[in-house]
Design an enzyme around this catalytic site. Structure first.
Site, PDB file in Angstrom:
ATOM      1  N   HIS A  11      88.218  -6.819 -32.964  1.00 30.29           N
ATOM      2  CA  HIS A  11      88.087  -5.931 -32.809  1.00 30.29           C
ATOM      3  C   HIS A  11      89.308  -4.586 -33.573  1.00 30.29           C
ATOM      4  O   HIS A  11      90.129  -5.207 -34.322  1.00 30.29           O
ATOM      5  CB  HIS A  11      88.291  -5.872 -31.503  1.00 30.29           C
ATOM      6  CG  HIS A  11      88.845  -4.511 -30.878  1.00 30.29           C
ATOM      7  ND1 HIS A  11      88.222  -3.369 -30.319  1.00 30.29           N
ATOM      8  CD2 HIS A  11      90.032  -3.048 -30.722  1.00 30.29           C
ATOM      9  CE1 HIS A  11      88.317  -2.125 -29.709  1.00 30.29           C
ATOM     10  NE2 HIS A  11      89.680  -2.316 -30.307  1.00 30.29           N
ATOM     11  N   ASP A  51      89.678   0.347 -17.268  1.00 29.63           N
ATOM     12  CA  ASP A  51      89.915   0.695 -17.990  1.00 29.63           C
ATOM     13  C   ASP A  51      89.173   2.132 -18.239  1.00 29.63           C
ATOM     14  O   ASP A  51      89.849   3.324 -18.945  1.00 29.63           O
ATOM     15  CB  ASP A  51      89.864  -0.611 -19.383  1.00 29.63           C
ATOM     16  CG  ASP A  51      89.641   0.405 -20.844  1.00 29.63           C
ATOM     17  OD1 ASP A  51      91.055   1.148 -21.160  1.00 29.63           O
ATOM     18  OD2 ASP A  51      89.243   0.788 -21.520  1.00 29.63           O
ATOM     19  N   ARG A  64      94.305   8.449 -19.339  1.00 25.89           N
ATOM     20  CA  ARG A  64      95.140   8.685 -20.412  1.00 25.89           C
ATOM     21  C   ARG A  64      95.203   9.834 -21.295  1.00 25.89           C
ATOM     22  O   ARG A  64      95.488  10.453 -22.419  1.00 25.89           O
ATOM     23  CB  ARG A  64      95.566   7.678 -21.210  1.00 25.89           C
ATOM     24  CG  ARG A  64      95.791   6.911 -20.698  1.00 25.89           C
ATOM     25  CD  ARG A  64      95.890   4.937 -20.651  1.00 25.89           C
ATOM     26  NE  ARG A  64      95.678   5.193 -22.088  1.00 25.89           N
ATOM     27  CZ  ARG A  64      95.679   4.459 -23.097  1.00 25.89           C
ATOM     28  NH1 ARG A  64      94.324   3.135 -22.574  1.00 25.89           N
ATOM     29  NH2 ARG A  64      96.014   3.883 -24.469  1.00 25.89           N
ATOM     30  N   SER A  73      94.187  -2.069 -22.165  1.00 22.59           N
ATOM     31  CA  SER A  73      92.891  -1.310 -22.746  1.00 22.59           C
ATOM     32  C   SER A  73      92.028  -2.057 -23.914  1.00 22.59           C
ATOM     33  O   SER A  73      90.994  -1.879 -23.056  1.00 22.59           O
ATOM     34  CB  SER A  73      93.030   0.080 -23.155  1.00 22.59           C
ATOM     35  OG  SER A  73      91.771   0.601 -23.916  1.00 22.59           O
ATOM     36  N   LYS A  98      89.084  -5.653 -22.366  1.00 24.19           N
ATOM     37  CA  LYS A  98      87.873  -5.226 -23.177  1.00 24.19           C
ATOM     38  C   LYS A  98      87.472  -6.384 -23.856  1.00 24.19           C
ATOM     39  O   LYS A  98      86.239  -7.662 -23.673  1.00 24.19           O
ATOM     40  CB  LYS A  98      87.550  -4.697 -23.560  1.00 24.19           C
ATOM     41  CG  LYS A  98      87.400  -2.815 -22.570  1.00 24.19           C
ATOM     42  CD  LYS A  98      87.030  -1.547 -23.105  1.00 24.19           C
ATOM     43  CE  LYS A  98      88.410  -1.393 -23.231  1.00 24.19           C
ATOM     44  NZ  LYS A  98      88.147   0.195 -24.412  1.00 24.19           N
TER      45      LYS A  98
HETATM   46  N1  URA Z   1      90.863   1.549 -27.952  1.00 20.20           N
HETATM   47  C1  URA Z   1      90.283   1.310 -26.578  1.00 20.20           C
HETATM   48  O1  URA Z   1      89.660   0.332 -26.312  1.00 20.20           O
HETATM   49  N2  URA Z   1      91.379   1.962 -25.572  1.00 20.20           N
HETATM   50  C2  URA Z   1      93.044   2.242 -26.252  1.00 20.20           C
HETATM   51  O2  URA Z   1      93.896   2.298 -25.800  1.00 20.20           O
HETATM   52  C3  URA Z   1      92.970   2.921 -27.442  1.00 20.20           C
HETATM   53  C4  URA Z   1      92.022   2.913 -28.254  1.00 20.20           C
END
Ligand code: URA
Ligand code: CA
Length: 446
Positions: free
Chosen positions: A82, A161, A168, A183, A187
């Site tokens: 990621h 999320d 946010r 967050s 995932k």
């Molecule tokens: N990418 C995400 O999925 N969440 C975040 O909080 C920041 C970047």
């Protein structure tokens, strides 16, 4: 349990219990608490912070609000990668086929572009016919049969999320370590891999602009990933300039193909090989990073990586001929070469502004339902520290209209600062973070 009591507790800087955190995550997923209370708690967390234990609880609670992919029918250790997002950052398209060609399965769920950053799914969809929406069964079968698939989320991963990220974005609470970690990792954990390689960006185009903040974010991600039972490694990489030379969806696919075909090199290739190398080590396919990077170099030189990309494109309904002839990718009608107006050295780039310039040309979305223009963007012909003369190519614009090209030219010129004296080059990697601690690189890794 009352949301008001949870907000009150965090406002006073106290640690929340697992039960309270799970209540919050469920409330976000089910939208059973009003947005203003969710938002108030987000701001309290942003201002008071969370312990690693609270952040881990929140991550796991958010993961458990939705589906979890079951990759157990794919033999071998599945390693996910990621990146926290950047400009001209196409590492997935380079490393996924290379890592798969070296025998490690790559079952990857990617995302779409957000703001000034590009998204792998949008880039893939610039390939004629390419499908990124597969059922879970199709996704698993493709990885079993070809070793690699890059798709959008199958199932409903971490719905909490979705609610929290949207809040946010509009409440100035994006830049919070516990909120970013929960967050991203909720995932990633739901995506079902056995181990995780994180590429945490730092610099003018990154979520975190300073090295110390980026290291703090990466340390927490590694802690939480490890506590959740997944071996996790994070690399801090530079985003003080676009990673690749190409910015824009089809243009970035072209650069990835050029690298896999052995026609291009540079920082995108370097970073892809290092991140891919860590994936091979975590997958148990190589005993050390140098050995892993050598395997990837061989897969590149033999053409095995490019063949793997073709297999993946064919399996997902795309036209694999783009790998032999990138001219088959969407082409923009207006091409313009912009040259430097002065003598000097490239001192600084505002990478966010460069990403926004491509977005304004049509390469990204301003709203979620905007249509993307796959063909547009630009190729940057200078890197940090380069010396230029009047007439040296600065960039090549690929635009829909001459007016778009004019605006992009102005934005790109404004995003680059010059110096009359030599300046340092960019650095690809600044640090590696593992469960054992932080290893800093003074001068890149080589
Ligand atoms: N990418 C995400 O999925 N969440 C975040 O909080 C920041 C970047
Ligand atoms: Ca290297």
């Amino acid at each position: 349990m009352r949301m008001l009591d949870i907000i009150e507790k965090k406002k006073l800087g106290q640690a929340l219990s697992g039960e309270e955190i799970r209540f919050f995550a469920r409330a976000a997923a089910e939208k059973s608490v009003p947005d203003y209370q969710l938002s108030a708690l987000l701001m309290a967390i942003r201002l008071q912070g969370m312990t690693d234990e609270e952040t881990t609880e929140l991550t796991l609670a958010m993961r458990d609000t939705g589906d979890t992919a079951d990759l157990s029918s794919i033999p071998g250790i599945k390693v996910d990668k990621h990146s926290t997002g950047g400009v001209g950052d196409t590492t997935t398209l380079v490393l996924a086929p290379l890592v798969a060609a070296c025998g490690a399965p790559v079952a990857k769920m990617s995302g779409r572009g957000l703001g000034h950053t590009g998204g792998t799914l949008d880039k893939l969809e610039s390939i004629p016919g390419m499908r990124v929406t597969l059922t879970e069964e199709e996704f698993l079968r493709q990885v079993r049969e070809t070793g690699v698939a890059v798709v959008g989320q199958t199932g409903r991963l971490a719905p909490a999320d979705k609610t929290l990220y949207a809040l946010r974005d509009v409440t100035s609470t994006v830049d919070s370590v516990p909120l970013i970690v929960s967050s991203i990792l909720s995932k990633k954990l739901a995506a079902g891999s056995d181990a995780i390689v994180l590429d945490v960006k730092t610099g003018s185009g990154a979520l975190m602009h300073t090295l110390e903040d980026s290291i703090r974010l990466a340390r927490t991600m590694v802690q939480v990933g490890t506590l959740a039972g997944k071996p996790t490694v994070a690399m801090i990489s530079g985003m003080d300039q676009p990673l690749g030379t190409h910015v824009g969806n089809a243009l970035e696919v072209r650069e990835a193909i050029d690298i896999l075909a052995g026609r291009a090199g540079g920082d995108l290739k370097e970073v892809s090989l290092t991140l891919g190398g860590h994936m091979l080590v975590l997958a148990g396919r190589a005993g050390s990073l140098p050995e892993a990077e050598k395997m990837l170099e061989q897969a590149l030189a033999s053409g095995a990586g490019l063949r793997k990309l073709k297999e993946m494109i064919r399996a997902q309904g795309g036209d694999p001929a783009v790998c032999d002839d990138p001219g088959l990718l969407p082409q923009a009608p207006v091409r313009r070469t912009v040259t430097c107006g002065r003598e000097g050295w490239v001192r600084r780039m505002d990478t966010t502004a460069l990403g926004s310039a491509a977005q304004a040309m049509g390469a990204g979305r301003t709203r979620v339902d905007d249509q993307i223009d796959y063909a547009v963007g630009f190729v940057l012909r200078v890197r940090l520290g380069d010396r230029v003369l009047p007439g040296t190519p600065l960039c090549e614009l690929h635009a829909r209209t001459a007016e778009d090209a004019d605006r992009a030219e102005e934005a790109i010129r404004a995003a680059i600062e010059w110096s009359g004296a030599p300046c340092p080059r960019g650095q690809n990697f600044y640090a590696r973070i593992t469960a054992d601690g932080v290893e800093r690189f003074r001068d890149g890794m080589d």
